[in-house]
Write a protein that holds these residues in place. Structure first.
Motif, PDB file in Angstrom:
ATOM      1  N   GLU A   1     -43.016 -29.433  -8.011  1.00 11.79           N
ATOM      2  CA  GLU A   1     -43.097 -31.014  -8.026  1.00 11.79           C
ATOM      3  C   GLU A   1     -43.079 -31.239  -6.246  1.00 11.79           C
ATOM      4  O   GLU A   1     -42.444 -30.215  -5.676  1.00 11.79           O
ATOM      5  CB  GLU A   1     -41.985 -31.913  -8.455  1.00 11.79           C
ATOM      6  CG  GLU A   1     -42.017 -31.836  -9.861  1.00 11.79           C
ATOM      7  CD  GLU A   1     -43.169 -32.366 -10.850  1.00 11.79           C
ATOM      8  OE1 GLU A   1     -43.611 -33.289 -10.184  1.00 11.79           O
ATOM      9  OE2 GLU A   1     -43.487 -31.699 -11.452  1.00 11.79           O
ATOM     10  N   PRO A   2     -43.493 -32.260  -5.738  1.00 10.10           N
ATOM     11  CA  PRO A   2     -43.632 -32.566  -4.326  1.00 10.10           C
ATOM     12  C   PRO A   2     -42.072 -32.498  -3.995  1.00 10.10           C
ATOM     13  O   PRO A   2     -41.314 -32.849  -4.496  1.00 10.10           O
ATOM     14  CB  PRO A   2     -44.209 -34.009  -4.249  1.00 10.10           C
ATOM     15  CG  PRO A   2     -45.086 -34.107  -5.480  1.00 10.10           C
ATOM     16  CD  PRO A   2     -44.187 -33.384  -6.524  1.00 10.10           C
ATOM     17  N   GLY A   3     -41.818 -32.010  -2.773  1.00  7.50           N
ATOM     18  CA  GLY A   3     -40.728 -31.790  -1.968  1.00  7.50           C
ATOM     19  C   GLY A   3     -39.944 -30.501  -2.460  1.00  7.50           C
ATOM     20  O   GLY A   3     -38.721 -30.276  -1.878  1.00  7.50           O
ATOM     21  N   ALA A   4     -40.502 -29.510  -3.405  1.00  6.98           N
ATOM     22  CA  ALA A   4     -39.728 -28.464  -3.662  1.00  6.98           C
ATOM     23  C   ALA A   4     -39.794 -27.564  -2.499  1.00  6.98           C
ATOM     24  O   ALA A   4     -40.602 -27.288  -1.810  1.00  6.98           O
ATOM     25  CB  ALA A   4     -40.318 -27.752  -4.735  1.00  6.98           C
ATOM     26  N   VAL A   5     -38.758 -26.825  -2.252  1.00  5.65           N
ATOM     27  CA  VAL A   5     -38.739 -25.743  -1.229  1.00  5.65           C
ATOM     28  C   VAL A   5     -38.868 -24.433  -1.833  1.00  5.65           C
ATOM     29  O   VAL A   5     -38.246 -24.111  -3.094  1.00  5.65           O
ATOM     30  CB  VAL A   5     -37.156 -25.630  -0.792  1.00  5.65           C
ATOM     31  CG1 VAL A   5     -37.121 -24.682   0.279  1.00  5.65           C
ATOM     32  CG2 VAL A   5     -36.895 -27.035  -0.010  1.00  5.65           C
ATOM     33  N   LEU A   6     -39.879 -23.748  -1.463  1.00 11.14           N
ATOM     34  CA  LEU A   6     -40.422 -22.501  -1.812  1.00 11.14           C
ATOM     35  C   LEU A   6     -39.795 -21.452  -1.552  1.00 11.14           C
ATOM     36  O   LEU A   6     -39.414 -20.235  -1.895  1.00 11.14           O
ATOM     37  CB  LEU A   6     -41.988 -22.393  -1.752  1.00 11.14           C
ATOM     38  CG  LEU A   6     -42.808 -23.632  -2.017  1.00 11.14           C
ATOM     39  CD1 LEU A   6     -44.373 -23.310  -1.742  1.00 11.14           C
ATOM     40  CD2 LEU A   6     -42.702 -24.267  -3.360  1.00 11.14           C
ATOM     41  N   ALA A   7     -39.483 -21.275   0.072  1.00  5.35           N
ATOM     42  CA  ALA A   7     -38.896 -20.439   0.644  1.00  5.35           C
ATOM     43  C   ALA A   7     -38.461 -20.757   1.875  1.00  5.35           C
ATOM     44  O   ALA A   7     -38.694 -21.796   2.654  1.00  5.35           O
ATOM     45  CB  ALA A   7     -39.739 -19.013   0.845  1.00  5.35           C
ATOM     46  N   ARG A   8     -37.184 -20.002   2.522  1.00  6.45           N
ATOM     47  CA  ARG A   8     -36.537 -20.225   3.669  1.00  6.45           C
ATOM     48  C   ARG A   8     -36.870 -19.024   4.473  1.00  6.45           C
ATOM     49  O   ARG A   8     -36.837 -17.646   4.206  1.00  6.45           O
ATOM     50  CB  ARG A   8     -35.395 -20.475   3.717  1.00  6.45           C
ATOM     51  CG  ARG A   8     -34.903 -21.897   3.040  1.00  6.45           C
ATOM     52  CD  ARG A   8     -33.428 -22.365   3.122  1.00  6.45           C
ATOM     53  NE  ARG A   8     -33.234 -23.527   2.447  1.00  6.45           N
ATOM     54  CZ  ARG A   8     -32.869 -23.789   1.003  1.00  6.45           C
ATOM     55  NH1 ARG A   8     -32.336 -22.588   0.262  1.00  6.45           N
ATOM     56  NH2 ARG A   8     -32.463 -24.989   0.712  1.00  6.45           N
ATOM     57  N   VAL A   9     -37.216 -19.176   5.830  1.00  6.97           N
ATOM     58  CA  VAL A   9     -37.400 -18.098   7.001  1.00  6.97           C
ATOM     59  C   VAL A   9     -36.779 -18.436   7.906  1.00  6.97           C
ATOM     60  O   VAL A   9     -36.591 -19.387   8.554  1.00  6.97           O
ATOM     61  CB  VAL A   9     -39.030 -17.812   6.840  1.00  6.97           C
ATOM     62  CG1 VAL A   9     -39.468 -19.341   7.843  1.00  6.97           C
ATOM     63  CG2 VAL A   9     -39.204 -16.767   7.795  1.00  6.97           C
ATOM     64  N   GLU A  10     -36.084 -17.248   8.722  1.00  8.58           N
ATOM     65  CA  GLU A  10     -35.368 -17.236   9.910  1.00  8.58           C
ATOM     66  C   GLU A  10     -36.229 -16.010  10.664  1.00  8.58           C
ATOM     67  O   GLU A  10     -36.147 -14.969  10.151  1.00  8.58           O
ATOM     68  CB  GLU A  10     -34.230 -16.843   9.956  1.00  8.58           C
ATOM     69  CG  GLU A  10     -33.225 -17.325  11.037  1.00  8.58           C
ATOM     70  CD  GLU A  10     -33.299 -16.003  12.206  1.00  8.58           C
ATOM     71  OE1 GLU A  10     -33.201 -16.177  13.312  1.00  8.58           O
ATOM     72  OE2 GLU A  10     -33.454 -15.003  11.758  1.00  8.58           O
ATOM     73  N   ALA A  11     -36.760 -16.270  11.898  1.00  7.18           N
ATOM     74  CA  ALA A  11     -37.459 -15.160  12.586  1.00  7.18           C
ATOM     75  C   ALA A  11     -37.745 -15.689  14.011  1.00  7.18           C
ATOM     76  O   ALA A  11     -37.226 -16.961  14.535  1.00  7.18           O
ATOM     77  CB  ALA A  11     -38.772 -15.382  11.988  1.00  7.18           C
ATOM     78  N   ASN A  12     -37.939 -14.926  14.787  1.00  4.35           N
ATOM     79  CA  ASN A  12     -38.467 -14.987  16.552  1.00  4.35           C
ATOM     80  C   ASN A  12     -39.486 -16.415  16.115  1.00  4.35           C
ATOM     81  O   ASN A  12     -40.223 -16.485  15.627  1.00  4.35           O
ATOM     82  CB  ASN A  12     -39.174 -14.080  16.954  1.00  4.35           C
ATOM     83  CG  ASN A  12     -39.558 -14.096  18.283  1.00  4.35           C
ATOM     84  OD1 ASN A  12     -40.855 -14.474  18.308  1.00  4.35           O
ATOM     85  ND2 ASN A  12     -38.847 -13.948  19.218  1.00  4.35           N
ATOM     86  N   ALA A  13     -39.049 -17.264  17.115  1.00  4.64           N
ATOM     87  CA  ALA A  13     -39.964 -18.671  17.239  1.00  4.64           C
ATOM     88  C   ALA A  13     -41.240 -18.341  17.199  1.00  4.64           C
ATOM     89  O   ALA A  13     -42.016 -19.064  16.811  1.00  4.64           O
ATOM     90  CB  ALA A  13     -39.159 -19.732  18.090  1.00  4.64           C
ATOM     91  N   ARG A  14     -41.790 -17.599  18.538  1.00  6.98           N
ATOM     92  CA  ARG A  14     -43.133 -17.187  18.677  1.00  6.98           C
ATOM     93  C   ARG A  14     -43.726 -16.590  17.622  1.00  6.98           C
ATOM     94  O   ARG A  14     -44.834 -17.152  17.053  1.00  6.98           O
ATOM     95  CB  ARG A  14     -42.981 -16.284  19.934  1.00  6.98           C
ATOM     96  CG  ARG A  14     -42.717 -17.004  21.212  1.00  6.98           C
ATOM     97  CD  ARG A  14     -42.942 -16.039  22.563  1.00  6.98           C
ATOM     98  NE  ARG A  14     -42.616 -16.590  23.776  1.00  6.98           N
ATOM     99  CZ  ARG A  14     -42.652 -16.044  24.772  1.00  6.98           C
ATOM    100  NH1 ARG A  14     -43.318 -14.650  24.839  1.00  6.98           N
ATOM    101  NH2 ARG A  14     -42.513 -16.345  25.908  1.00  6.98           N
TER     102      ARG A  14
END
Length: 280
Positions: A82-95
């Motif tokens: 549904e709208p607003g669902a979070v599919l994945a989270r990522v942490e990485a080098n910003a560039r």
């Protein structure tokens, strides 16, 4: 669970997309504005309801530019959201993350759009016994991914290319001098594992195909009345595929005629992109 595609198959497509975007000098916006060592955490989120496909594309796009990144999936390909669902989270080098963002979203949105449209067609024929299948009308270079997305939406795959099944179309019939000789020549050529399908555009041609005995007959642009008549004449002998004139307004009636398979080119050539965003 949808059987995932191997990373080995996806990576060349992702890397080619990244190379196209990075061009000759890389992401000069990220290079100009962001410190080399900065890290960023962000989430992929659905902005509209749909069916998801292509999470591995997003993961591999980010890892290609930052092998130290972490990518946590919260749903699976094939899941409805549904709208607003979070599919994945990522942490990485910003560039790296911002440089990979568009490639990740392009592929994820494109494949999820195909899965979403396929799911709508599949839902429309529930209970009929008919399967929804794709065609070879795919984006050049993306066929494996787009056909995977069809499976995520509950559809099934037609042939992947010219080499994995014999499909005699109208121009083949014309070149061979008729339906019967075309099927006979195909049967003589095909190995015991190769399926033979023949397209017909009239009940007269269908009778010729029925007598010649292919594995599948494609009923091209048949009226509903003629589809029903073909099903009666077939009496369960061959697999019948309806093609042409199929959309979400017509597919249920086509399925109700009793055909086994309905092929829909629109699944891959006209699916709207599912709106997905990456937000820090």
């Amino acid at each position: 669970m949808i059987a995932p595609l191997p990373d080995l198959l996806i990576e060349p497509i992702v890397r080619a997309s990244l190379a196209e975007d990075l061009g000759r000098a890389g992401d000069i916006t990220a290079l100009a504005c962001i410190d080399a060592g900065a890290r960023l955490t962000a989430s992929f989120g659905a902005r509209k309801a749909g069916t998801i496909a292509g999470l591995a594309c997003a993961r591999l796009a980010i890892l290609a530019l930052d092998p130290t990144a972490t990518f946590e999936t919260l749903i699976s390909d094939g899941d409805g959201v549904e709208p607003g669902a979070v599919l994945a989270r990522v942490e990485a080098n910003a560039r790296a993350l911002l440089s990979a963002e568009r490639t990740a979203l392009n592929l994820l949105g494109r494949l999820s759009g195909i899965a979403t449209l396929t799911s709508a067609y599949v839902d429309a024929v529930v209970g009929s016994g008919a399967s929804i299948t794709d065609t070879r009308k795919t984006t050049p270079g993306l066929r494996a991914l787009e056909k995977y997305a069809v499976r995520c939406g509950g559809g099934v795959n037609h042939r992947f290319g010219l080499d994995d099944a014999i499909l005699i179309k109208d121009n083949h019939v014309a070149a061979c001098g008729g339906v019967k000789p075309a099927i006979e020549r195909a049967r003589a050529f095909a190995g015991h594992l190769v399926k033979v399908e023949c397209e017909v555009d009239s009940l007269e041609q269908f009778d010729q195909a029925l007598a010649a005995g292919p594995d599948v007959v494609m009923l091209d642009n048949f009226s509903l009345e003629d589809l029903r008549e073909a099903v009666v004449r077939n009496a369960g002998r061959l697999v019948l595929e309806a093609s042409g004139g199929v959309n979400l307004d017509t597919v249920a009636a086509i399925a109700d005629t009793g055909v086994n398979v309905i092929s829909v080119g629109a699944l891959t050539h006209s699916a709207p992109v599912l709106d997905i965003g990456l937000d820090a």
